[in-house]
Design a protein around this motif. Sequence first.
Motif, mmCIF file in Angstrom:
data_model
loop_
_atom_site.group_PDB
_atom_site.id
_atom_site.type_symbol
_atom_site.label_atom_id
_atom_site.label_comp_id
_atom_site.label_asym_id
_atom_site.label_seq_id
_atom_site.Cartn_x
_atom_site.Cartn_y
_atom_site.Cartn_z
ATOM 1 N N GLU A 139 58.358 -12.122 14.212
ATOM 2 C CA GLU A 139 58.577 -10.948 15.059
ATOM 3 C C GLU A 139 58.536 -9.658 14.224
ATOM 4 N N ILE A 140 59.153 -9.711 13.061
ATOM 5 C CA ILE A 140 59.219 -8.517 12.220
ATOM 6 C C ILE A 140 57.852 -8.207 11.615
ATOM 7 N N ALA A 141 57.117 -9.239 11.211
ATOM 8 C CA ALA A 141 55.758 -9.006 10.701
ATOM 9 C C ALA A 141 54.885 -8.420 11.813
ATOM 10 N N SER A 142 55.129 -8.854 13.043
ATOM 11 C CA SER A 142 54.374 -8.317 14.177
ATOM 12 C C SER A 142 54.756 -6.861 14.424
ATOM 13 N N THR A 143 56.032 -6.548 14.315
ATOM 14 C CA THR A 143 56.466 -5.152 14.442
ATOM 15 C C THR A 143 55.826 -4.310 13.341
ATOM 16 N N GLY A 144 55.680 -4.903 12.156
ATOM 17 C CA GLY A 144 55.021 -4.198 11.056
ATOM 18 C C GLY A 144 53.600 -3.800 11.413
ATOM 19 N N VAL A 145 52.873 -4.703 12.056
ATOM 20 C CA VAL A 145 51.520 -4.385 12.531
ATOM 21 C C VAL A 145 51.601 -3.238 13.538
ATOM 22 N N GLN A 146 52.575 -3.325 14.429
ATOM 23 C CA GLN A 146 52.731 -2.321 15.496
ATOM 24 C C GLN A 146 52.974 -0.921 14.930
ATOM 25 N N VAL A 147 53.776 -0.832 13.879
ATOM 26 C CA VAL A 147 54.055 0.467 13.263
ATOM 27 C C VAL A 147 52.753 1.120 12.788
ATOM 28 N N HIS A 148 51.823 0.301 12.313
ATOM 29 C CA HIS A 148 50.542 0.818 11.819
ATOM 30 C C HIS A 148 49.582 1.234 12.934
ATOM 31 N N GLY A 149 49.897 0.848 14.183
ATOM 32 C CA GLY A 149 48.953 1.143 15.257
ATOM 33 C C GLY A 149 47.637 0.410 15.013
ATOM 34 N N GLY A 150 46.545 1.052 15.362
ATOM 35 C CA GLY A 150 45.230 0.415 15.239
ATOM 36 C C GLY A 150 44.925 -0.047 13.828
ATOM 37 N N MET A 151 45.367 0.727 12.844
ATOM 38 C CA MET A 151 45.116 0.347 11.460
ATOM 39 C C MET A 151 45.801 -0.966 11.105
ATOM 40 N N GLY A 152 46.870 -1.293 11.822
ATOM 41 C CA GLY A 152 47.582 -2.540 11.560
ATOM 42 C C GLY A 152 46.772 -3.761 11.931
ATOM 43 N N TYR A 153 45.878 -3.562 12.897
ATOM 44 C CA TYR A 153 45.063 -4.678 13.393
ATOM 45 C C TYR A 153 43.841 -4.905 12.520
ATOM 46 N N VAL A 154 43.629 -4.001 11.577
ATOM 47 C CA VAL A 154 42.484 -4.093 10.670
ATOM 48 C C VAL A 154 42.936 -4.816 9.399
ATOM 49 N N GLU A 155 42.197 -5.847 9.021
ATOM 50 C CA GLU A 155 42.618 -6.664 7.882
ATOM 51 C C GLU A 155 42.792 -5.857 6.596
ATOM 52 N N GLU A 156 41.924 -4.849 6.415
ATOM 53 C CA GLU A 156 41.938 -4.078 5.175
ATOM 54 C C GLU A 156 43.319 -3.491 4.871
ATOM 55 N N THR A 157 44.044 -3.127 5.924
ATOM 56 C CA THR A 157 45.360 -2.514 5.738
ATOM 57 C C THR A 157 46.357 -3.492 5.117
ATOM 58 N N GLY A 158 46.232 -4.758 5.436
ATOM 59 C CA GLY A 158 47.102 -5.772 4.837
ATOM 60 C C GLY A 158 48.274 -6.193 5.700
ATOM 61 N N ALA A 159 48.566 -5.425 6.758
ATOM 62 C CA ALA A 159 49.733 -5.769 7.586
ATOM 63 C C ALA A 159 49.520 -7.067 8.353
ATOM 64 N N CYS A 160 48.275 -7.334 8.738
ATOM 65 C CA CYS A 160 48.021 -8.573 9.505
ATOM 66 C C CYS A 160 48.289 -9.820 8.684
ATOM 67 N N GLN A 161 48.041 -9.727 7.383
ATOM 68 C CA GLN A 161 48.209 -10.942 6.582
ATOM 69 C C GLN A 161 49.647 -11.462 6.662
ATOM 70 N N TYR A 162 50.607 -10.529 6.650
ATOM 71 C CA TYR A 162 51.999 -10.979 6.718
ATOM 72 C C TYR A 162 52.260 -11.722 8.030
ATOM 73 N N LEU A 163 51.696 -11.186 9.106
ATOM 74 C CA LEU A 163 51.881 -11.842 10.408
ATOM 75 C C LEU A 163 51.214 -13.213 10.411
ATOM 76 N N ARG A 164 49.995 -13.287 9.889
ATOM 77 C CA ARG A 164 49.296 -14.585 9.864
ATOM 78 C C ARG A 164 50.039 -15.573 8.968
ATOM 79 N N ASP A 165 50.481 -15.084 7.795
ATOM 80 C CA ASP A 165 51.201 -15.972 6.879
ATOM 81 C C ASP A 165 52.547 -16.420 7.474
#
Lengths: 465, 107
Positions: free
Chosen positions: A405-431
Amino acid sequence: MTTYLAPTRDMRFVIEELAGLDQLTGLPGYEEATPDLVEAILDEAAKLAGEVLAPLNKTGDTQGVHLKAGDVLTADGFKAAYQQFVEGGWNGISGAPDHGGQGLPELVLAATVEMWNAANMSFALCPLLNAGATEALKQHGSDALKAQYLPNMISGTWTGTMNLTEPQAGSDLSAVRAKAVPEADHYRLYGQKIFITWGDHDLADNVIHLVLARTPDAPEGVKGISLFLVPKFLVNADGSLGPRNDVHCVSVEHKLGIHASPTCVMSFGDQDGAIGYLVGRENKGLAHMFTMMNEARQKVGIQGLGIADRAYQQARDYAKDRIQGRPLDQKSGDRVAIIQHPDVRRMLMTMKSQVEAMRAFAYVMAADMDLAHKHPDATERQHRQARVDLLIPVLKGWCTELGVEIASTGVQVHGGMGYVEETGACQYLRDARVAPIYEGTTGIQAADLVGRKLAMRPGCGDGGT
Amino acid sequence: MGVADSLVRDPNAAAVASKNYLMLTGFVCGGWQMARAARVARAKLDAGEDPGFHGAKLATARFYAEQILPQADALLKIVRSGGSSVLGAAGGAILNAGHEEAPPLRF
């Protein structure tokens, strides 16, 4: 992907003020675990986590692992990083001193486990599984097996795995079919195991599998399961490595996350049978394995905490830099960083406060584990163990669900950039997503808590009020 | 009779409620530790020790109490509702709807 800075000040606050390091320093064997030593250890661990493991996190995610001619090859940099990890003695910091460990409290280990997982969860899984296998061997192995295998596992020169799952036997281990046929002083193992984390790799000289299998005359169900030690390379009497054993990785899974952690299909006995040695007693394998599983569940709970903190650190950094919009009550003037916006702040605080709650809960439990092992008073030991047993499923289930849930919130804080792999936020959610699944799903943890642990309370069940 | 005892009495209802019960326990345990942290932080603040750090601890505990912990109340309400909406014919009706051509699931 941003760097990882281990929150050592926060960790020390929990260790000293909430988990009660001072009550551990008085226990036999823990005399050296003073606040100064713990601070020095945390600072060293923070360096390794931040400077060596964290920078490999993205490389590992991108490259993954490869099976080549029967050997699993890990991502660039992992082998050298693991060498540093071994040289630093990090595998054995809570290991038994008579087998080369440093004998430090679980409480200190918990903080380092948080750091490794926050820095690089794929990497951290290797020592995590090794620690569980080491513990099971230490508690249930014969003196001869322990003498031959424990020192190298505690140092991490060899790494341990746990081989439970088969295609038809996942959460229901009573369906295990792997066979173990007695032969002279050992057994020959046959069968296939799946989802074997770090089941084969190039980081260590040997891989020591702890495997659930059935002897030919074993009863049906869980009462007919035994635990065996099956080394990748057989070990000669003088401790040197002998011939390759008949156990092989036949494929690695393609997964949502933890790409750098090999998830292996292991085949035992394709040729003449994999040589294995009984650990503990025949038909008691599941009980022996539970030693390892409890240990692993506690550490997987800490994975949830670690990955949540990493996601928080990245989201906070991003929110401080990203300029977007004006404060709600101002129509003109400078645009502001999104951390100024109340909803973003709420998200970040939701992440941070839950990281702190999880950390306190996890570390207090680690101190309880220490007291359960070492407290001089037997009643106190039992009381602490009872609390650990009751709350391990909560730690595992709650912290890993929050990790996602928190890794997902991390993606959310980034907005669209969070959904882009390059930013790195998605990896935490996937992991993070695997943690509520492996080592017993949240459903299994919940069943353990309610169906077993609550039912075992004195005065509960059979009509008690 | 407490929630824990009623769960132990009916294994099917318990299985429906157990995940929410686990999360409820987690939030409460988190709150328990945050309250302990707040108490330590308050004492340190009163002693004038590292006000920035301990002030943040106190604020974090307050945020947790107000913005996170109340989820436990909602979870308790769900746990107390028992398992009847999942178990038996009611649950079957939910999962059979829209699949009338298939043999009906029976619980």
